[in-house]
Scaffold this motif. Sequence first.
Motif, PDB file in Angstrom:
ATOM      1  N   ASN A 167       5.961  44.190 -16.870  1.00  0.00           N
ATOM      2  CA  ASN A 167       5.832  45.623 -16.665  1.00  0.00           C
ATOM      3  C   ASN A 167       4.090  45.755 -16.739  1.00  0.00           C
ATOM      4  OD1 ASN A 167       8.257  46.595 -16.237  1.00  0.00           O
ATOM      5  ND2 ASN A 167       8.829  46.839 -18.630  1.00  0.00           N
ATOM      6  N   GLU A 168       3.631  44.782 -17.097  1.00  0.00           N
ATOM      7  CA  GLU A 168       1.981  44.760 -17.386  1.00  0.00           C
ATOM      8  C   GLU A 168       1.281  43.912 -16.194  1.00  0.00           C
ATOM      9  OE1 GLU A 168       0.748  44.339 -21.392  1.00  0.00           O
ATOM     10  OE2 GLU A 168       2.895  44.686 -22.117  1.00  0.00           O
ATOM     11  N   ALA A 169       1.925  42.919 -15.660  1.00  0.00           N
ATOM     12  CA  ALA A 169       1.636  41.877 -14.600  1.00  0.00           C
ATOM     13  C   ALA A 169       1.246  42.629 -13.561  1.00  0.00           C
ATOM     14  CB  ALA A 169       2.666  40.841 -14.493  1.00  0.00           C
ATOM     15  N   VAL A 170      -0.049  42.368 -12.892  1.00  0.00           N
ATOM     16  CA  VAL A 170      -0.341  42.483 -11.400  1.00  0.00           C
ATOM     17  C   VAL A 170      -0.323  41.261 -10.756  1.00  0.00           C
ATOM     18  CG1 VAL A 170      -2.169  43.179 -10.085  1.00  0.00           C
ATOM     19  CG2 VAL A 170      -1.909  44.259 -12.306  1.00  0.00           C
ATOM     20  N   GLU A 171       0.465  41.380  -9.550  1.00  0.00           N
ATOM     21  CA  GLU A 171       0.683  40.222  -8.752  1.00  0.00           C
ATOM     22  C   GLU A 171      -0.498  40.250  -7.528  1.00  0.00           C
ATOM     23  OE1 GLU A 171       4.220  37.997  -6.027  1.00  0.00           O
ATOM     24  OE2 GLU A 171       4.466  40.033  -6.774  1.00  0.00           O
ATOM     25  N   ILE A 172      -0.983  39.140  -7.459  1.00  0.00           N
ATOM     26  CA  ILE A 172      -2.208  38.861  -6.338  1.00  0.00           C
ATOM     27  C   ILE A 172      -1.194  38.494  -5.241  1.00  0.00           C
ATOM     28  CG2 ILE A 172      -4.218  37.728  -5.587  1.00  0.00           C
ATOM     29  CD1 ILE A 172      -5.013  37.519  -8.730  1.00  0.00           C
ATOM     30  N   VAL A 173      -1.458  39.117  -4.199  1.00  0.00           N
ATOM     31  CA  VAL A 173      -0.485  39.003  -2.854  1.00  0.00           C
ATOM     32  C   VAL A 173      -1.601  38.230  -1.879  1.00  0.00           C
ATOM     33  CG1 VAL A 173       1.265  40.091  -3.330  1.00  0.00           C
ATOM     34  CG2 VAL A 173      -0.273  41.186  -2.154  1.00  0.00           C
ATOM     35  N   SER A 174      -2.817  38.639  -1.990  1.00  0.00           N
ATOM     36  CA  SER A 174      -3.847  37.987  -0.921  1.00  0.00           C
ATOM     37  C   SER A 174      -5.135  38.065  -1.341  1.00  0.00           C
ATOM     38  CB  SER A 174      -3.700  38.928   0.241  1.00  0.00           C
ATOM     39  OG  SER A 174      -4.629  38.563   1.192  1.00  0.00           O
ATOM     40  N   ILE A 175      -5.982  37.206  -1.161  1.00  0.00           N
ATOM     41  CA  ILE A 175      -7.417  37.088  -1.489  1.00  0.00           C
ATOM     42  C   ILE A 175      -8.017  36.594  -0.345  1.00  0.00           C
ATOM     43  CG2 ILE A 175      -7.010  36.554  -4.025  1.00  0.00           C
ATOM     44  CD1 ILE A 175      -7.724  33.776  -3.402  1.00  0.00           C
ATOM     45  N   ASP A 176      -9.417  36.792  -0.212  1.00  0.00           N
ATOM     46  CA  ASP A 176     -10.391  36.207   0.979  1.00  0.00           C
ATOM     47  C   ASP A 176     -11.702  36.432   0.323  1.00  0.00           C
ATOM     48  OD1 ASP A 176     -11.659  35.887   3.492  1.00  0.00           O
ATOM     49  OD2 ASP A 176      -9.466  36.116   4.369  1.00  0.00           O
ATOM     50  N   MET A 177     -12.503  35.990   1.068  1.00  0.00           N
ATOM     51  CA  MET A 177     -14.076  35.977   0.822  1.00  0.00           C
ATOM     52  C   MET A 177     -14.813  36.219   2.223  1.00  0.00           C
ATOM     53  SD  MET A 177     -16.796  33.692  -1.315  1.00  0.00           S
ATOM     54  CE  MET A 177     -15.686  32.161  -1.025  1.00  0.00           C
ATOM     55  N   THR A 178     -15.735  37.158   2.066  1.00  0.00           N
ATOM     56  CA  THR A 178     -16.462  37.464   3.295  1.00  0.00           C
ATOM     57  C   THR A 178     -17.951  37.468   2.900  1.00  0.00           C
ATOM     58  OG1 THR A 178     -14.784  38.651   3.910  1.00  0.00           O
ATOM     59  CG2 THR A 178     -16.816  38.969   4.948  1.00  0.00           C
ATOM     60  N   VAL A 209      -7.629  40.787   3.960  1.00  0.00           N
ATOM     61  CA  VAL A 209      -6.661  40.768   2.936  1.00  0.00           C
ATOM     62  C   VAL A 209      -5.599  41.585   2.957  1.00  0.00           C
ATOM     63  CG1 VAL A 209      -6.338  41.723   0.373  1.00  0.00           C
ATOM     64  CG2 VAL A 209      -8.673  40.334   1.132  1.00  0.00           C
ATOM     65  N   PHE A 210      -5.823  42.901   3.576  1.00  0.00           N
ATOM     66  CA  PHE A 210      -4.521  43.833   3.786  1.00  0.00           C
ATOM     67  C   PHE A 210      -3.730  42.976   4.856  1.00  0.00           C
ATOM     68  CE2 PHE A 210      -6.596  46.943   1.340  1.00  0.00           C
ATOM     69  CZ  PHE A 210      -5.803  47.739   0.924  1.00  0.00           C
ATOM     70  N   SER A 211      -4.336  42.243   5.957  1.00  0.00           N
ATOM     71  CA  SER A 211      -3.441  41.828   7.101  1.00  0.00           C
ATOM     72  C   SER A 211      -2.749  40.687   6.480  1.00  0.00           C
ATOM     73  CB  SER A 211      -4.550  41.341   8.086  1.00  0.00           C
ATOM     74  OG  SER A 211      -3.761  40.524   9.088  1.00  0.00           O
ATOM     75  N   LYS A 212      -3.242  39.903   5.697  1.00  0.00           N
ATOM     76  CA  LYS A 212      -2.545  38.765   5.137  1.00  0.00           C
ATOM     77  C   LYS A 212      -1.540  39.165   4.169  1.00  0.00           C
ATOM     78  CE  LYS A 212      -6.392  35.153   4.619  1.00  0.00           C
ATOM     79  NZ  LYS A 212      -7.136  34.592   3.716  1.00  0.00           N
ATOM     80  N   ALA A 213      -1.713  40.500   3.426  1.00  0.00           N
ATOM     81  CA  ALA A 213      -0.583  40.823   2.557  1.00  0.00           C
ATOM     82  C   ALA A 213       0.511  41.711   3.352  1.00  0.00           C
ATOM     83  CB  ALA A 213      -1.257  41.720   1.331  1.00  0.00           C
ATOM     84  N   GLY A 214       0.202  41.801   4.727  1.00  0.00           N
ATOM     85  CA  GLY A 214       1.338  42.585   5.379  1.00  0.00           C
ATOM     86  C   GLY A 214       1.134  44.065   5.169  1.00  0.00           C
TER      87      GLY A 214
END
Length: 73
Positions: free
Chosen positions: A25-36, A64-69
């Motif tokens: 209930n406290e975790a945040v899942e990283i679904v996508s990362i990128d660097m620009t 990032v949003f695209s990679k995460a769908g």
Amino acid sequence: LPTSDGAACAIVCNEEFVKAHGLENEAVEIVSIDMTTDTRSTFHSDSSMSVVGADMSKACAQKVFSKAGIPFD
């Protein structure tokens, strides 16, 4: 002068650790990362927003949003 102080912390761990310690209930899942990096507009624009990286931030967010769908407008 702009405010530039502050602090943050992130503990990166795997899903097994999260479940073993009851942190679901406290975790945040990283679904996508990128660097620009900077865009041409950072250096060749009359816009203050471009100079501070708004175009670069938007380009990275779109990736990032695209990679995460997730749709990004």
